[in-house]
Design an enzyme around this catalytic site. Sequence first.
Site, short mmCIF file in Angstrom:
data_model
loop_
_atom_site.label_atom_id
_atom_site.label_comp_id
_atom_site.label_asym_id
_atom_site.label_seq_id
_atom_site.Cartn_x
_atom_site.Cartn_y
_atom_site.Cartn_z
N GLY A 2 0.79 -1.22 0.00
CA GLY A 2 0.00 0.00 0.00
C GLY A 2 0.83 1.27 0.00
O GLY A 2 0.28 2.37 -0.11
N ASP A 3 2.14 1.16 0.13
CA ASP A 3 3.00 2.35 0.09
C ASP A 3 4.26 1.96 -0.66
O ASP A 3 4.19 1.34 -1.69
CB ASP A 3 3.28 2.83 1.52
CG ASP A 3 3.73 4.30 1.58
OD1 ASP A 3 4.02 4.87 0.53
OD2 ASP A 3 3.78 4.86 2.69
N ASP A 4 5.45 2.29 -0.16
CA ASP A 4 6.70 1.98 -0.84
C ASP A 4 7.02 0.49 -0.70
O ASP A 4 6.95 -0.05 0.40
CB ASP A 4 7.85 2.78 -0.25
CG ASP A 4 7.60 4.27 -0.27
OD1 ASP A 4 6.99 4.75 -1.24
OD2 ASP A 4 8.01 4.95 0.69
N SER A 9 3.17 -1.51 -6.10
CA SER A 9 3.17 -0.51 -5.05
C SER A 9 2.20 0.62 -5.38
O SER A 9 2.09 1.02 -6.53
CB SER A 9 4.59 0.06 -4.92
OG SER A 9 4.61 1.21 -4.12
N THR A 49 2.73 3.59 -4.29
CA THR A 49 3.54 4.81 -4.41
C THR A 49 4.84 4.51 -5.15
O THR A 49 4.89 4.61 -6.35
CB THR A 49 3.82 5.46 -3.04
OG1 THR A 49 4.41 4.50 -2.18
CG2 THR A 49 2.55 5.99 -2.41
#
Length: 168
Positions: free
Chosen positions: A90-92, A123, A125
């Site tokens: 959900g992020d890096d 990802s 992001t």
Amino acid sequence: MGKLNVPVYKRVFGKGHKLRPGFFEPFGCTNVRLEGITVLDSPFWVLHPIFCNNVIIRNVTVKSNNPNNDGADPESCTNVLIEDCNFEIGDDAIAIKSGRDNDAWRVGQPSENIVIRNRLFSSKTNGVCIGSEIAGGVRNVFIENIKIPKSSNAETSYLFKRWKEYYI
């Protein structure tokens, strides 16, 4: 609190602060090996070794699409190998870190000698990023054979194109 130089022993949080815990956070360890596991739905950063030496993260699958859900965040670590992993995050997917502001400047421990290879990330992001929190410095990062089919940050693709031009 770090910017204000609040002593670490006074940085106590508990009921009512709503801080999400990381899943796996070895601190100041040597010879850390995490291999052949699957992690599902961690509430925050998933694999976060801090001040560790000789870290191997191999053949690990992480599926966790929550906010701030980085896959692996080696922070102020030395001699790190991350290989043959799949992250759906959900992020890096990976964020190399070395501390933030006054705390990192005081300690002065960079992240260094990091190899990331044979990986697949999805990802929301960044696929691989250096930072944010890098006040302690980052040295000697080698990345090869990475596939990032989905990432919202176009700079990730640009970074790898530029990296390939200069280093391959």
